[in-house]
Enzyme design. Structure first.
Site, short mmCIF file in Angstrom:
data_model
loop_
_atom_site.label_atom_id
_atom_site.label_comp_id
_atom_site.label_asym_id
_atom_site.label_seq_id
_atom_site.Cartn_x
_atom_site.Cartn_y
_atom_site.Cartn_z
N HIS A 125 -7.94 -2.61 4.32
CA HIS A 125 -7.53 -2.81 2.95
C HIS A 125 -6.19 -3.98 3.05
O HIS A 125 -6.26 -4.27 4.22
CB HIS A 125 -5.41 -1.44 2.53
CG HIS A 125 -5.40 -1.92 1.34
ND1 HIS A 125 -4.48 -2.51 1.61
CD2 HIS A 125 -5.09 -1.33 0.07
CE1 HIS A 125 -3.39 -2.38 0.06
NE2 HIS A 125 -4.61 -1.62 -0.43
N ASP A 202 -3.85 2.52 10.09
CA ASP A 202 -3.11 2.65 8.75
C ASP A 202 -3.44 4.29 8.21
O ASP A 202 -4.73 4.32 8.65
CB ASP A 202 -4.11 1.65 8.21
CG ASP A 202 -4.28 1.83 6.50
OD1 ASP A 202 -3.27 2.17 6.14
OD2 ASP A 202 -4.73 0.75 6.17
N GLN A 205 -4.58 6.56 3.90
CA GLN A 205 -5.46 7.86 2.89
C GLN A 205 -5.54 9.20 3.72
O GLN A 205 -5.95 9.99 2.89
CB GLN A 205 -6.79 7.05 2.67
CG GLN A 205 -6.47 6.18 1.81
CD GLN A 205 -6.13 6.50 0.16
OE1 GLN A 205 -6.77 7.56 0.10
NE2 GLN A 205 -5.57 5.14 -0.08
N LYS A 228 1.27 7.56 -1.55
CA LYS A 228 0.27 9.37 -1.65
C LYS A 228 -0.08 10.44 -1.09
O LYS A 228 -0.89 11.05 -1.01
CB LYS A 228 -0.80 8.03 -1.08
CG LYS A 228 -1.17 6.77 -1.39
CD LYS A 228 -2.04 5.60 -0.40
CE LYS A 228 -1.55 4.60 -0.52
NZ LYS A 228 -2.28 4.18 -1.95
N CYS A 366 -8.31 -3.25 -2.86
CA CYS A 366 -7.39 -4.16 -2.01
C CYS A 366 -8.11 -4.44 -1.17
O CYS A 366 -7.79 -4.15 -0.39
CB CYS A 366 -6.13 -3.55 -1.99
SG CYS A 366 -4.67 -4.00 -3.52
N1 PMP Z 1 -4.11 1.35 3.44
C1 PMP Z 1 -4.50 1.90 3.26
C2 PMP Z 1 -5.62 2.21 3.03
C3 PMP Z 1 -4.29 2.15 1.30
O1 PMP Z 1 -5.10 2.75 0.64
C4 PMP Z 1 -2.65 1.40 0.88
C5 PMP Z 1 -2.84 1.50 -0.93
N2 PMP Z 1 -3.65 1.11 -1.44
C6 PMP Z 1 -2.51 0.71 1.65
C7 PMP Z 1 -2.70 0.73 2.99
C8 PMP Z 1 -0.93 -0.05 1.48
O2 PMP Z 1 0.29 1.37 0.30
P1 PMP Z 1 1.47 1.00 0.22
O3 PMP Z 1 1.30 0.20 -0.91
O4 PMP Z 1 2.11 2.11 -0.11
O5 PMP Z 1 1.86 0.11 1.12
#
Ligand code: PMP
Length: 408
Positions: A125, A202, A205, A228, A366
């Site tokens: 991401h 990270d 998920q 999430k 993203c």
């Molecule tokens: N890493 C991953 C794998 C994600 O899916 C997301 C959220 N789409 C993020 C980072 C970023 O998380 P946040 O927007 O809650 O900071």
């Protein structure tokens, strides 16, 4: 695993009981954000009706109660991911904030120089790419990227070639948000430890689907977003190993993070407060902890088994559609289905599905470099949660087929 009683669960999520464009809502955008149960909403109400106050220094009862509940949330979340010590849990606003914290303190530490390299993967991401690029710009370190195979998994032999004694950090996601792949982070962490590199995971998920045990993973940093895992937006945590956080410099300056301030010199607070400058999202942290309680009450193993069952129904149905391709076909994956259909734009398909009441995500998720790797601009992504039903999985397939017929 135990079968979930989705009727009882759905009663805890009133948002699901609504019509969208005259159709019952089928919410399949859970990898972007999950919905929030009544117990989490109730924790907000209790806070604002009962004990809203600033924490840690108040001399009065409300401040004591808010402090106790905030610190109890920290303890609860520490237990939830099996951290050895509550002080290893830093409250943040989410994974983006957590990774920026890690990348900033590592870059301020002076430990990383132009001789070093930082390894991420092609599945990341943007929030696990950009902070490391910024660190590399500041320190002169080189960014190295684990290539992705056609099935959406890491090319591990290539990783073995990338990592060397100058690797300072390895930061990868546990599960890919765009493809659902579960990455072999245990092997990645073991390889990083051999060369004394810091490890950062990270977990945006993974937290809603898999029990996380930071002690058995033995990583230095692990990051989670509350929204999430059925908690509120703007909440999250950073797990950081005590020995690492203790030797790292602070990042943001302000109240809470200090011990003594004079104009000549300031000394910094102990962990975890050293990394929590300013008034935190007190009620959010408490609600995040309530979300962990909710998940534990249902059982992460039960949730994951239920979601996999639904994803299997949907995957089998989708694969019968002519010209439909699923991206990310690893054996080990979360209940995320990313797909494209020949001759159909992902955005058009998403828009028609919305008209049928089905909420999916379209676009690059993203993960622009990953999309570039596959030579596409985006996909349609359906992602399942504990409250989704078999009927919804089947209706989603039917609606997709209908939408495609209209578009072709
Ligand atoms: N890493 C991953 C794998 C994600 O899916 C997301 C959220 N789409 C993020 C980072 C970023 O998380 P946040 O927007 O809650 O900071």
């Amino acid at each position: 695993a135990q079968a979930l009683d989705t009727t009882a669960i759905r009663a805890d999520f009133p948002i699901l009981d609504q019509q969208v464009n005259g159709q019952p809502l089928i919410y399949l955008d859970n990898a972007a954000t999950s919905q929030t149960p009544l117990s989490v909403l109730a924790s907000y109400e209790q806070y604002y009706k009962g004990y809203n106050a600033n924490i840690h220094r108040g001399a009065h009862k409300l401040a004591r109660e808010a402090t106790e509940k905030f610190e109890a949330a920290r303890q609860n979340l520490a237990r939830h991911i099996n951290a050895a010590d509550d002080r290893e849990i830093i409250f943040t606003s989410g994974v983006t904030d957590s990774i920026n914290l890690v990348a900033n303190i590592l870059s301020l530490s002076g430990e990383i120089t132009a001789d070093h390299n930082v390894i991420i993967s092609g599945l990341e991401h943007h929030s696990n790419i950009v902070p490391w690029q910024m660190l590399c710009e500041r320190t002169g370190a080189e960014l190295r990227v684990i290539p992705i195979l056609d099935n959406g998994t890491f090319d591990m032999p290539a990783f073995d070639q990338l990592i060397d004694k100058n690797t300072a950090v390895v930061s990868v996601n546990h599960y890919s948000n765009s493809l659902g792949t579960r990455n072999p982070i245990e092997d990645i962490i073991a390889a990083a430890k051999k060369v004394d590199a810091y490890t950062c995971i990270d977990g945006a998920q993974s937290a809603p689907h898999e029990r996380i045990d930071v002690q058995s993973l033995d990583c230095d940093f692990y990051t989670i977003s509350g929204h999430k895992m059925y908690g509120p937006t703007g909440t999250g945590l950073l797990y950081g190993r005590t020995q690492v956080l203790e030797k790292m410099p602070p990042w943001r300056g302000g109240g809470e993070m200090i011990k003594l301030v004079t104009f000549e010199k300031t000394t910094y607070n102990e962990l975890p407060f050293k990394y929590e400058a300013g008034t935190p999202n007190i009620e959010g942290a408490i609600a995040f902890s309530a979300a962990a309680d909710y998940v534990n009450q249902i059982g992460l193993e039960n949730i994951a088994a239920h979601e996999r069952h639904l994803a299997k129904i949907a995957t089998e149905g989708l694969l019968e559609i002519d010209g439909l391709r699923i991206y990310g076909t690893a054996a080990e994956k979360a209940a995320v289905i990313s797909f494209l259909v020949d001759g159909v734009h992902h955005y058009d398909l998403g828009t028609l599905l919305d008209q049928m009441g089905v909420a999916v995500r379209t676009g690059h998720h993203c993960c622009q470099p990953l999309m570039a790797r596959f030579g596409i601009t985006g996909t349609v992504r359906a992602s399942f949660a504990m409250y989704n039903t078999e009927q919804e999985a089947e209706a989603f397939v039917k609606s997709t087929q209908r939408a495609i017929n209209m578009l072709r």
